[in-house]
Write an enzyme that holds these catalytic residues in place. Sequence first.
Site, PDB file in Angstrom:
ATOM      1  N   CYS A 270       0.829  -1.204   0.000  1.00  0.00           N
ATOM      2  CA  CYS A 270       0.000   0.000   0.000  1.00  0.00           C
ATOM      3  C   CYS A 270       0.861   1.251   0.000  1.00  0.00           C
ATOM      4  CB  CYS A 270      -0.858   0.045   1.253  1.00  0.00           C
ATOM      5  SG  CYS A 270      -1.881  -1.383   1.407  1.00  0.00           S
TER       6      CYS A 270
ATOM      7  N   ASP B 168       2.899 -10.080   9.071  1.00  0.00           N
ATOM      8  CA  ASP B 168       3.679  -9.992   7.837  1.00  0.00           C
ATOM      9  C   ASP B 168       4.607  -8.780   7.885  1.00  0.00           C
ATOM     10  OD1 ASP B 168       4.522 -10.619   5.290  1.00  0.00           O
ATOM     11  OD2 ASP B 168       2.880  -9.589   4.298  1.00  0.00           O
TER      12      ASP B 168
END
Length: 695
Positions: A31, A266
């Site tokens: 993102c 993550d």
Amino acid sequence: MTQKNPFDILFEPVDIGPVTAPNRFYQVPHCTGLGHANPAAEVALRATKAEGGWGVVCTQEVEIHPSSEISPFLEGRIWDDADIPAHRAMTDAVHEHGALAGIELVHNGLHAANLSSRVAPMGPSHRPVDLLHPIQTRAMNLTDIKALKQWYVDAAKRSVDAGFDIVYVYAGHNMATLMHFLLPRYNNRIDNYGGTLKNRVRLLQETLSDVKDAVGGQCAVALRLAVDELMGAEGLQADDEGREIVTMLADIPDLWDVNISGWDNDSATARFEPAEGYQEQYTAFVKDLVKVPVVGVGRFTSPEAMVSQVKRGVLDFIGAARPSIADPFLPNKIASGQAEHIRECIGCNICVASDNIIAPIRCTQNPTMGEEWKRGWHPEKSRQTDKPEQTLVVGGGPAGLECALQLSLRGFPVLLAEASLELGGRVLRESLLPGLSSYRRVRDYRQNKLLQAPLVQIAFDNKLDAQAVIDTEIKHVFVATGACWDDSGLGRQHPMGISRTADAIPVLTPDSFGSITAQSKRVIVYDDDHYYMGGVIAEALCQKGHIVTYVTSANSVSAWTEHTLEQHKIQARLLKLGIEVITAQRVLEINAQGVSFANVYSSIPCEVESSCVVLVTSKTPDNSVIDTLQTMQDDNKANFTTLSAVGDCLAPSTVAAAVYSGHLAARSLYANEEQKLYRREMVLHQSAENVHQSD
Ligand code: ADP
Ligand code: SF4
């Protein structure tokens, strides 16, 4: 004889189905907080990565249909053909540098509240959406399932039209319908898409196959899959269903992009996962089960660790989101034997926070990140000056270091005066606190470059006052003297400070808490700052053997770290350490026994006994030098061409803001008005082709 580059293996081309990546450096989807609203900025950002040597450059998640959109967050969109040109601009830019372009197609399931489209969200079963909205998903029927597969097919075809080389099917991070179907806690269907693992995998399997058929070998198809959720038996586990899913789907995708879920695992911060390659223990098994390339991440910044991953058969591609944000030119630096100049990610997750607060991406280490289009900044190139006049930077913290570095890169001679015997300022101090050792990298990268820069002179142990600055006769002065923690308690809850009795217990701050002795058994840390510092100090004091009570005006420990994906981990850590946590408190008074608090909602009082209190409330800028100089300049007693305050002495903020401030000031020296401006993207009114049918 030319020396063989020991990292040559990283520069081998690798086939991914019908396409070939030029090397093993793979910018996985990440993102940016730019997305569909800032397409030009997105293009420039990705192009910079490709220019820096990443062999594959991917988009962020790209919504395939308005029935699943995660507004107000700004991700990509490929709802219809009108979205193609923005993506085409990205693929063209990436291809120009010889890299492959990948697109991560997503349907978000119960991770979408559809605040913009106002379509009822859908998922495998009725569930509340996983955001703080009073909205639930409806359970998809077979018509919805058929439609979802078709949306994927349509989006994949559009992706081919847009020029992508790799199309992703996304089942990761707990943010995708295709992952939600895999998990019994979200999927309690009793049809062919629920129940047994075979049934729960069916939708992912069918979608993958449909997408593969749809693209017909014109591009590769990747599967991004979370193989473990770090929840033990309550979630997906690598040594259980994670392995079985990979086995079942092994022959379909052209590439496996594997990681752990959710996003907080993550993209774990260095505070919680300090080691490079921390995902290996969960993802390494995949390579043994599949015949196609595997990409994985683990905050890789050192070429030795990368080579080891490839040679040991753990990964084929070195995946990176954050290391590519901190240094878009990481691959090229390794290729040219400049690995020591890699701007290493510090694992702070300010980049992640940007997305979470719906702000354009920023990075602590790389001030040009997100500014490539907006300001025309390049991470490795600066506008050279034709007036190489002497400059002075006062203070060698993150702001001063970055300012000095940029000035020298632009061709200005720099004198950097630092009061202490070491560079680094706050990042050096903070790097000694629990979990923050990586913060030192902010200093190390810049110090390393400055020590080799011919135009830079560093004067250690030189605390300059205003007169000393004037005595240098340097006309371009940048003051970066930083800030110190306030001990009056001034902050959000106490805009006038905190009252204390004459016989009050000692009051300390993060700057002075190291002086607390063993005699002070009980210590209160009062946090009205809400970022990491209060929690870190509590942890440090606990490690030193004190009985710590952490009190905050917020409703949780280190509340702002929600955005850096750490809040729940920090709170868990403090509780596990036995630290008492008291929330929603303001201070009534610090007295001889300890501190009296009142609940911020009910005003119900609460007394906590203690031998001392550490206030983490706000910072006071150290602006004595800049203010005196400014006054002298205003009174015509000084004659500076440039006089700027940068970093915390201008306005205390994050390390990222200090670095940015120093960078901006250096770029602004002798910039014309146009060069000082930044661009914004204008949204044009579209024609009817942009209209969507409601369901
Ligand atoms: P920032 O985040 O804005 O860079 P820091 O507090 O981290 O701020 O760093 C400020 C640095 O400036 C510290 O290394 C400090 O020792 C140094 N410094 C402060 N005042 C002076 C001064 N008058 N002369 C030289 N160095 C100074
Ligand atoms: Fe790394 Fe922090 Fe930059 Fe993100 S903001 S890339 S975590 S240094």
